[in-house]
Structure formats: C-alpha cells, structure tokens
Design a protein around this motif. Structure first.
Motif, PDB file in Angstrom:
ATOM      1  N   LYS A   9      -5.644   9.355  -3.076  1.00  0.00           N
ATOM      2  CA  LYS A   9      -5.583   8.637  -1.806  1.00  0.00           C
ATOM      3  C   LYS A   9      -4.444   7.613  -1.768  1.00  0.00           C
ATOM      4  N   GLY A  10      -4.182   6.958  -2.887  1.00  0.00           N
ATOM      5  CA  GLY A  10      -3.121   5.956  -2.895  1.00  0.00           C
ATOM      6  C   GLY A  10      -3.479   4.734  -3.722  1.00  0.00           C
ATOM      7  N   THR A  11      -2.557   3.766  -3.723  1.00  0.00           N
ATOM      8  CA  THR A  11      -2.688   2.575  -4.562  1.00  0.00           C
ATOM      9  C   THR A  11      -2.291   1.344  -3.768  1.00  0.00           C
ATOM     10  N   MET A  12      -2.903   0.197  -4.130  1.00  0.00           N
ATOM     11  CA  MET A  12      -2.545  -1.076  -3.529  1.00  0.00           C
ATOM     12  C   MET A  12      -2.282  -2.089  -4.638  1.00  0.00           C
ATOM     13  N   TRP A  61       0.845  -1.193   0.000  1.00  0.00           N
ATOM     14  CA  TRP A  61       0.000   0.000   0.000  1.00  0.00           C
ATOM     15  C   TRP A  61       0.879   1.242   0.000  1.00  0.00           C
ATOM     16  N   ASP A  62       0.408   2.287  -0.675  1.00  0.00           N
ATOM     17  CA  ASP A  62       1.100   3.574  -0.585  1.00  0.00           C
ATOM     18  C   ASP A  62       0.068   4.684  -0.483  1.00  0.00           C
ATOM     19  N   THR A  63       0.537   5.867  -0.085  1.00  0.00           N
ATOM     20  CA  THR A  63      -0.352   7.031   0.042  1.00  0.00           C
ATOM     21  C   THR A  63      -0.049   8.049  -1.049  1.00  0.00           C
ATOM     22  N   GLY A  64       0.350   7.539  -2.207  1.00  0.00           N
ATOM     23  CA  GLY A  64       0.689   8.412  -3.333  1.00  0.00           C
ATOM     24  C   GLY A  64      -0.536   8.978  -4.013  1.00  0.00           C
ATOM     25  N   PRO A  65      -0.355   9.553  -5.218  1.00  0.00           N
ATOM     26  CA  PRO A  65      -1.458  10.234  -5.920  1.00  0.00           C
ATOM     27  C   PRO A  65      -2.494   9.291  -6.506  1.00  0.00           C
ATOM     28  N   GLY A  66      -2.206   7.976  -6.556  1.00  0.00           N
ATOM     29  CA  GLY A  66      -3.176   7.043  -7.128  1.00  0.00           C
ATOM     30  C   GLY A  66      -3.123   7.005  -8.652  1.00  0.00           C
ATOM     31  N   ILE A  67      -3.920   6.101  -9.216  1.00  0.00           N
ATOM     32  CA  ILE A  67      -3.940   5.892 -10.668  1.00  0.00           C
ATOM     33  C   ILE A  67      -5.378   6.016 -11.147  1.00  0.00           C
ATOM     34  N   PRO A  68      -5.632   6.799 -12.194  1.00  0.00           N
ATOM     35  CA  PRO A  68      -6.995   6.894 -12.730  1.00  0.00           C
ATOM     36  C   PRO A  68      -7.489   5.512 -13.175  1.00  0.00           C
ATOM     37  N   GLU A  69      -8.795   5.291 -13.035  1.00  0.00           N
ATOM     38  CA  GLU A  69      -9.360   3.981 -13.354  1.00  0.00           C
ATOM     39  C   GLU A  69      -9.137   3.591 -14.807  1.00  0.00           C
ATOM     40  N   ASP A  70      -9.184   4.561 -15.724  1.00  0.00           N
ATOM     41  CA  ASP A  70      -9.013   4.240 -17.138  1.00  0.00           C
ATOM     42  C   ASP A  70      -7.562   3.947 -17.511  1.00  0.00           C
ATOM     43  N   LYS A  71      -6.652   4.067 -16.548  1.00  0.00           N
ATOM     44  CA  LYS A  71      -5.241   3.791 -16.815  1.00  0.00           C
ATOM     45  C   LYS A  71      -4.777   2.492 -16.150  1.00  0.00           C
ATOM     46  N   LEU A  72      -5.659   1.847 -15.381  1.00  0.00           N
ATOM     47  CA  LEU A  72      -5.239   0.670 -14.619  1.00  0.00           C
ATOM     48  C   LEU A  72      -4.768  -0.467 -15.525  1.00  0.00           C
ATOM     49  N   GLU A  73      -5.426  -0.667 -16.675  1.00  0.00           N
ATOM     50  CA  GLU A  73      -5.019  -1.739 -17.574  1.00  0.00           C
ATOM     51  C   GLU A  73      -3.733  -1.397 -18.309  1.00  0.00           C
ATOM     52  N   LEU A 130       4.000 -18.231 -12.505  1.00  0.00           N
ATOM     53  CA  LEU A 130       3.902 -18.846 -11.178  1.00  0.00           C
ATOM     54  C   LEU A 130       2.469 -19.191 -10.794  1.00  0.00           C
ATOM     55  N   ASP A 131       1.514 -18.760 -11.599  1.00  0.00           N
ATOM     56  CA  ASP A 131       0.095 -18.916 -11.271  1.00  0.00           C
ATOM     57  C   ASP A 131      -0.222 -18.212  -9.953  1.00  0.00           C
ATOM     58  N   HIS A 132       0.328 -17.008  -9.816  1.00  0.00           N
ATOM     59  CA  HIS A 132       0.067 -16.148  -8.653  1.00  0.00           C
ATOM     60  C   HIS A 132      -0.742 -14.940  -9.134  1.00  0.00           C
ATOM     61  N   PRO A 133      -2.057 -14.929  -8.966  1.00  0.00           N
ATOM     62  CA  PRO A 133      -2.852 -13.795  -9.457  1.00  0.00           C
ATOM     63  C   PRO A 133      -2.418 -12.473  -8.816  1.00  0.00           C
ATOM     64  N   ILE A 134      -2.394 -11.433  -9.627  1.00  0.00           N
ATOM     65  CA  ILE A 134      -2.084 -10.102  -9.114  1.00  0.00           C
ATOM     66  C   ILE A 134      -3.345  -9.239  -9.171  1.00  0.00           C
ATOM     67  N   ARG A 135      -3.378  -8.250  -8.294  1.00  0.00           N
ATOM     68  CA  ARG A 135      -4.559  -7.376  -8.204  1.00  0.00           C
ATOM     69  C   ARG A 135      -4.094  -5.959  -7.911  1.00  0.00           C
ATOM     70  N   ILE A 136      -4.866  -4.999  -8.417  1.00  0.00           N
ATOM     71  CA  ILE A 136      -4.553  -3.599  -8.166  1.00  0.00           C
ATOM     72  C   ILE A 136      -5.845  -2.847  -7.862  1.00  0.00           C
ATOM     73  N   SER A 137      -5.773  -1.982  -6.896  1.00  0.00           N
ATOM     74  CA  SER A 137      -6.891  -1.073  -6.611  1.00  0.00           C
ATOM     75  C   SER A 137      -6.291   0.291  -6.292  1.00  0.00           C
TER      76      SER A 137
END
Length: 587
Positions: free
Chosen positions: A429-432, A371-383, A417-424
């Motif tokens: 507010k920040g990013t995880m 987790w970070d408290t940075g500027p975050g990422i717009p939803e349309d840029k997540l992919e 590795l078959d390790h699913p990754i996730r981003i929110s």
C-alpha cells in the motif's frame, strides 16, 4: 561424740577434775558444779559441729607435718584423690611431698613460699590419685606451729572442670589465633594480588588511554582529511555536474541525451555518497551544531517542490504538496536534509503512483509527513532501515541504489534537533515517514517563494564568478551562458577588478567560492569588489565548507550560501532571487 552421765564418772575422776578446777572443797563443788557441766556440754557441742563440717565439707581438708604424712583428712579429700575413705588415704600417704604431690620436685618451692609468707591462697598444683593419675587442685595453706614442729593445714578445691574449660578455651584461642593467622595470611596474599591487579589495571588503563588518545587523534586527522578531501573531491564533481547540466539543457541527439543522462545519474550517485559519508562522519564527531531559527513552513515546502518536481515528472509520479502558513523553529539546512531524504526514498521506491508532502497539527508541534504509494516495508524490517549500510531491496526500486546511509543520517540529525521521527508502512500500500517540529510564534520577514523565481529571464545579466579552480570557472561559465547571462570569471578579486571593473564592467551579481588562494576567502573577495565598485553588489557564497563557524560568518554578513556540488535548479533560483528589484523581492 557421746556424752558421759554424771554416774559414769568414778570418784577418782571427779576428784581429779575437781582438783584441777579448784573445786576440791565441799562448798566449792556445790557452787560451781552446774556451771562446769554446762561448759563441758558447750565444748562438746562445738567439737561435734566442727567435726560435722570437717566430714561433710565439699572441699578437701587435711593436716600434715612438713616432714611426714597426713595427720587427718576428710572424706572430700579422699574422693578427690580416688580413695574410699580418709583412713585409707592417711594410711597410704606417709609423706606429703612424695605421697600426695604428683610432682615431688615441686615440694621445695611450695615449702619455701609457705615459710616466706606463712600462707598460700589459690596455689594451683596437682595431687597424686590412688590410680597414679593426677588431679588439678587449688590449695589454701596455713602454717601452724606446735610443740612437734611445723604443721600445715590446707583446704583443697578440685579444679578439674575449670582446668578443662581453661584448656578448651586455650585451645579455642589457639585455633582462633591460627584461623586469624591463616586469614591474615590469606588477606595479605589477596592484598598482594589486588595490588598486582591494580598495577596491571593501571598499565591497561594507561594503554587504553594512549589507544583512546591515538584513536581520537586519528579521528581528528580523519576529520581533517575528510574536510580537505571533500573540498578536493567536490571541486571536480561540482564542475562535472555543472557541465552535465549545461548539456542537459541543450538540444542533443537522442543517443547523446541518453549518455548525458547516464553521466548525470552517476555523478548524482557520487555526490550523494560523498555527502552522506561527510555528514555521518561530522555527526558522529559532534562537529555539526544546529542553528535554530524561525522558518516559514511554506518556504521549505515550496523549495522542496521546486527541487523534486522535475524528479516526479521524469518518473511519471504525481507530487502533491500541502503546506501551512505557520512558522516552525528548527535548523533549515538540517531539516531540509531530513525531508529531502524522505522524498528521495519515496521517489526511489515508487515506480508509479503518488507522493505527498503534507503537514498535520499535533498540539504545539507540526508533524511533517511524506507519503508514497510504493510497495511498503515489512514490519520486521522497520527498525533495520535506520541502521548504517542497511537497505530494503525492492523489485520496484527505480533510479540509483544508495549505500544505506541516508536514514542513519536522518536519525542522527533528528536526535540532535530533538525532532522525533516516525514511520508507518503497509506492504503493498505504501509508506509514511514523518518528523515532528515545534511551532514558532516569532515573526519572520517575507521570503521570496521559489515559484516566483524559477521562470525569470536571466538574459544579458552580468554575473561575476570568482573561484580558484579553473574547471569550476569553465563549467560555471558554460552553465550561466546557457541561461543567456553575461559571465565574467576570475581566480581572485584582484584579477576581477583589474580585468573587468577597471574596464567599465558593472556586475549585477557576485558568485564567489569561499576558499581561495593564499588563505583568502570569498567574503573578503566580495568586500573588495564592492569597495572598488562603490555600490553594494548582490553576492552569494558557493562552498564545500559546512562548518558552524562558516555558517555563522555567512549569516552575520547576510550572504546566501550554496553548498557544493551545486544543483543547477537551486543556483538558478538563487540567482533569480538575488537579481529581483528591491520592491519585488520585498513583496
């Protein structure tokens, strides 16, 4: 035919008939007359019946002489030939050959067949109609002989409709045959075209195969080149990083410290770029094979904490690590690559605030989160952030700007590795970022934790460094001497033995490069030095080789590995661990 009564017969008629029948006497007449009358009446009835059949028949009937006209014809034949009645037909047809047959030249053949067989059945010909047209008929003809010569009797069937049907069927057959011929010709043409297309496709496929083979060969050549180039590039880069790290630990003037820090950042950027290019190339070529083992999660987290704590302090960002006593099943090197990328991005885009490395239980998996408290990422840029050479520009970005390969590498590693990754993320507010790994129930031997080793005093510890690159030897010696170690350097085991061990030097640790001169390896160098010394000297391999074969060899020989370029913090932690007394290391 009307019967005549007995009164109508004249005496002379009676006498004639009676005389002819042998009834001239009175007694004869009396006995045979009734019978005679009955016979005559019977004959008359028979005659009338045949006459009715003749006149009312649906098929035409006629009698004709071979060499003359018609003797008799019925109404049906008159209709067939277009006449109003049989008398009109018989009066106008004076010759069967020329007056009734449409083709007069056919008569000799017809007559020849009749005389040969005596009869003809189903003989098809054409008769001449009153208007000069022809009508198609079928004849059944018999020959009869009488005292006047040959006589033929015939039954005539009008087959005009049948002929029309036959002609229509014939036409349909001809049209069908024509369509079949046209379709066959079309199919033949299409077949030729298909054959040509198949041949062209074969040529194209062969060209594509050759192009593919050439591309694969080029990829193999590229991989070999990258492998060779990586070693050649990483060697001077490693030497430069070690020298800069040595300068960073010395007390320098403020302006010099600034320059050293700038050099450090430049080298760090070059190292990251080169490592990214090598990793993405090897991942795309399936040259990376995961080595799944059971790993204590706290060990990974504390290694990352030791590595990133200086980064946090330098950037005035709070780093908090919340681990777990559980073990996970993964490839430690590849998983560390994923988490290291998450943390690097978190610090890069968080100018001030907090970064958290934590874990959450999800059934039989653990979700490792950054987790970070940075500027975050717009939803349309997540992919987009997982695409190659894609980055989100932020005004708050600190440190060196990358080339956008980090998360692309993360996605490939996670898939392998078959390790699913996730981003929110929440803008402002920040990013995880998180990666999900399976929990392992296997028992793991105790591993010395990083915080137990980073502050150990290395003063006076004799360390032997074997590397075939002079610049590496110089930089390693400078860095280790900065840590107050006694450093002995050699280009191969023979020089180390001859120059140091024969003179009584007893190294407590061997740091050997994997690829040495004359195709020798660092593993072989460690074996030779240990054999001469007569005791099992702790050792580690330092290499740019990241191949599965190399990792398997190091694991089998229980030799720790540091990949070039070597980070000083990792090197010192490893040296401290290897120099621990056995009882302390096991505790």
């Amino acid at each position: 035919m009307k019967k005549r009564s007995e009164a109508e017969y004249s005496p002379s008629d009676r006498l004639t008939i009676e005389s002819l029948m042998g009834l001239g006497g009175q007694s004869a007449r009396k006995s045979h007359y009734p019978e005679l009358v009955a016979k005559i009446e019977e004959l008359e009835d028979e005659r009338n019946r045949y006459k009715s059949i003749f006149e009312n028949a649906q098929h035409g009937i006629f009698q004709a002489r071979f060499d003359s006209g018609l003797i008799a014809a019925n109404p049906a034949l008159a209709r067939i030939c277009g006449y109003t009645d049989p008398q009109q037909l018989c009066s106008r047809v004076d010759s069967f050959a020329s007056g009734l047959l449409f083709d007069t030249g056919e008569y000799p053949l017809l007559l020849e067949k009749l005389k040969l067989y005596g009869k003809l059945f189903g003989y098809e010909t054409r008769l001449l109609r009153q208007d000069g047209s022809a009508v198609d008929v079928s004849l059944n003809v018999l020959i009869k002989d009488d005292d006047q010569g040959g006589l033929m009797e015939a039954f005539v069937a009008d087959i005009t409709e049948r002929k029309k049907a036959q002609n229509k069927l014939k036409k349909l057959n001809e049209e069908l045959e024509q369509r079949v011929d046209e379709r066959t010709e079309e199919l033949v043409s299409l077949n030729h075209k298909l054959v040509n297309e198949i041949n062209e496709r074969r040529v194209i496929e062969q060209a594509l195969k050759e192009a593919r083979d050439a591309a694969e060969q080029a990829n193999k050549s590229k991989d070999k080149y990258l492998a060779a180039a990586s070693h050649d590039l990483l060697q001077p880069l490693n030497a430069a990083r070690l020298l800069v790290s040595t300068l960073q630990e010395r007390e320098l003037a403020a302006e010099n410290n600034h320059l050293v820090e700038r050099i450090h950042m430049a080298l760090e950027g070059a190292e990251e770029l080169l490592s990214d290019l090598l990793d993405i190339s090897r991942l795309d070529q399936n040259a990376v094979q995961p080595d799944l083992t059971s790993i204590p999660l706290n060990y990974l987290f504390r290694m990352l904490q030791v590595e990133f704590q200086p980064v946090a302090e330098q950037r005035s960002v709070s780093l908090r690590v919340l681990g777990s006593g559980l073990n996970i099943r993964s490839d430690s090197r590849l998983l560390m690559r994923v988490l290291r990328n998450f943390l690097s991005n978190a610090f890069r885009y968080t100018p001030a605030g907090r970064v958290l490395l934590g874990v959450r239980r999800r059934g039989d998996h653990l979700e490792l989160q950054v987790w970070d408290t940075g500027p975050g990422i717009p939803e349309d840029k997540l992919e987009d952030i997982f695409k190659e050479f894609q980055q989100i520009d932020h005004q708050y970005q600190t440190g060196r700007k990358g080339v956008g390969l980090g998360l692309a590498i993360v996605e490939r590693i996670a898939g392998m590795l078959d390790h699913p990754i996730r981003i929110s993320s929440r803008p402002g507010k920040g990013t995880m970022f998180s990666v999900s790994v399976p929990v392992s129930s296997d028992t793991v031997e105790a591993i010395l934790q990083p915080q137990q080793m980073v502050h150990q005093d290395l003063s006076g510890r004799p360390i032997l460094v074997i590397d075939n690159e002079a610049d590496i030897l110089v930089s390693m010696k400078a860095l280790l001497q900065q840590w107050s170690c006694e450093v002995y350097v050699a280009i191969d085991p023979a020089e180390a033995i001859e120059k140091y061990l024969r003179k009584g030097v007893e190294p407590q640790l061997i740091l050997a490069d994997f690829h040495l001169n004359n195709n020798a390896t660092g593993v072989e160098a460690v074996d030779q030095v240990r054999a001469f010394a007569g005791y099992d000297i702790p050792a580690a391999i330092i290499t740019a080789d990241r191949s599965p074969e190399g990792r398997k060899l190091f694991r089998e020989r229980q030799l720790p590995v540091l990949n070039k370029p070597v980070k000083p913090g990792k090197l010192r932690a490893l040296i401290t661990h290897l120099l621990q007394p056995p009882q302390q290391a096991e505790g």
